[in-house]
Design an enzyme around this catalytic site. Structure first.
Site, PDB file in Angstrom:
ATOM      1  N   LYS A 152      -3.785   2.842  -2.718  1.00 19.79           N
ATOM      2  CA  LYS A 152      -4.980   3.609  -3.042  1.00 19.79           C
ATOM      3  C   LYS A 152      -4.934   4.901  -2.223  1.00 19.79           C
ATOM      4  O   LYS A 152      -4.932   4.856  -0.998  1.00 19.79           O
ATOM      5  CB  LYS A 152      -6.247   2.829  -2.702  1.00 19.79           C
ATOM      6  CG  LYS A 152      -6.405   1.547  -3.516  1.00 19.79           C
ATOM      7  CD  LYS A 152      -7.650   0.807  -3.079  1.00 19.79           C
ATOM      8  CE  LYS A 152      -7.832  -0.470  -3.876  1.00 19.79           C
ATOM      9  NZ  LYS A 152      -8.055  -0.205  -5.302  1.00 19.79           N
TER      10      LYS A 152
ATOM     11  N   ASP B  72       0.822  -1.202   0.000  1.00 21.51           N
ATOM     12  CA  ASP B  72       0.000   0.000   0.000  1.00 21.51           C
ATOM     13  C   ASP B  72       0.860   1.258   0.000  1.00 21.51           C
ATOM     14  O   ASP B  72       2.040   1.230   0.369  1.00 21.51           O
ATOM     15  CB  ASP B  72      -0.896   0.022   1.239  1.00 21.51           C
ATOM     16  CG  ASP B  72      -2.096  -0.899   1.117  1.00 21.51           C
ATOM     17  OD1 ASP B  72      -2.337  -1.407   0.013  1.00 21.51           O
ATOM     18  OD2 ASP B  72      -2.783  -1.104   2.139  1.00 21.51           O
TER      19      ASP B  72
ATOM     20  N   MET C  19     -10.588   7.584   7.011  1.00 22.44           N
ATOM     21  CA  MET C  19     -10.917   8.199   5.717  1.00 22.44           C
ATOM     22  C   MET C  19     -12.082   9.183   5.840  1.00 22.44           C
ATOM     23  O   MET C  19     -12.971   9.234   4.977  1.00 22.44           O
ATOM     24  CB  MET C  19     -11.225   7.108   4.681  1.00 22.44           C
ATOM     25  CG  MET C  19     -10.048   6.187   4.418  1.00 22.44           C
ATOM     26  SD  MET C  19     -10.466   4.738   3.424  1.00 22.44           S
ATOM     27  CE  MET C  19     -11.235   3.680   4.699  1.00 22.44           C
TER      28      MET C  19
END
Length: 283
Positions: free
Chosen positions: A70, A48, A182
């Site tokens: 991502k 990641d 997030m």
């Protein structure tokens, strides 16, 4: 296979298998021994964007590194493409590590990858990691739970999905302490939803950016001001949001917290220039 520097046997990492590995919240000293063993034995590591260079440096020098991270607002590897890549590499007889920030099964899409591997008949192992939602709070002397103040905790993502937003008024009543992943970019609306569900406007909120790394920064505010504070945080900073009365305890604890040296590795390991590849596609 020779015994790695950690002194832990790695012979159970068979060729043609995949390990879904949690890298922890950022500090390489918070890796588990199983995670370290996997890095020292892997042929290929798909990692990641949030995995630090210090952690990647623990991979064996011959390992191939592939960036499949991502990040919001940036070109990202599609999850289906990542799943397919894991299967292809395993079928080539390689030892494959899928390295994720935090824990692979907590907002890490580890479940999706495990399902894909199972459907393809690929043997895999899951190596838990210290979640950012636990390790990040501990790193700033913020207890996730505390007797008489916060007896329950809920983890949620603020990321919008095709299924729609979480029911924030209902989430407001779900637990004493809320840890949101997030959520920075949508914090104004989230805060409004939590207040509509009964959370007080003056309830303390902590923003923890780049937890456990040398770039760590903490911002303390109230739920009413959370949207404005979130808007001032750089988008590239990986940020957790903590809502709850436990945040107020930090002032009494933090002055006595010892901070570990930044970037210290858990073992001596050579830092090699890796072979870097990227898996392209849309998220």
């Amino acid at each position: 296979m020779s015994t790695p520097a950690s002194g832990i046997e790695s012979r159970d990492f068979e060729p043609g298998t995949v390990w879904l590995v949690g890298a922890g919240p950022g500090d390489p000293g918070l890796l588990t021994l199983h995670a370290l063993r996997a890095l020292e034995a892997a042929d290929v590591i798909l990692h990641d964007a949030l995995v630090s260079p210090e952690i990647l440096a623990l991979a064996r020098p011959a390992a191939q590194l592939e960036a499949v991270g991502k990040r919001a607002g940036r070109p990202s590897a599609a999850q289906l493409r990542i799943n397919a890549r894991l299967i292809v590499l395993a079928r080539q007889g390689l030892r494959v590590v899928r390295l994720k920030g935090g824990d692979p099964m907590l907002f890490g899409r580890g479940g999706e990858e495990a399902l894909a591997l199972a459907a393809a008949g690929i043997a895999f192992r899951i190596v838990p990691g210290i979640s950012a939602g636990v390790g990040g709070l501990a790193s700033i002397a913020l207890p996730a739970t505390h007797r008489g103040v916060g007896r329950s905790i809920a983890f949620a993502t603020g990321h919008a999905t095709a299924e729609g937003d979480p029911d924030w008024p209902a989430m407001a009543r779900a637990a004493d302490t809320l840890v949101l992943y997030m959520a920075r970019g949508r914090m104004a609306g989230i805060a409004a939803g939590l207040m509509a569900g009964g959370r007080a406007a003056d309830e303390p909120v902590a923003f923890v950016s780049d937890a456990t790394t040398p770039r760590q920064r903490v911002r303390i505010t109230t739920l009413a001001e959370a949207g404005a504070v979130a808007a001032a945080i750089p988008p590239e900073a990986a940020t957790l949001v903590v809502v709850g009365r436990v945040v107020a305890l930090r002032d009494a604890i933090a002055p006595w917290l010892q901070t570990p040296p930044a970037g210290r590795l858990p073992v001596a390991a050579p830092v090699a220039a890796p072979i870097v590849a990227a898996v392209s596609g849309t998220a």
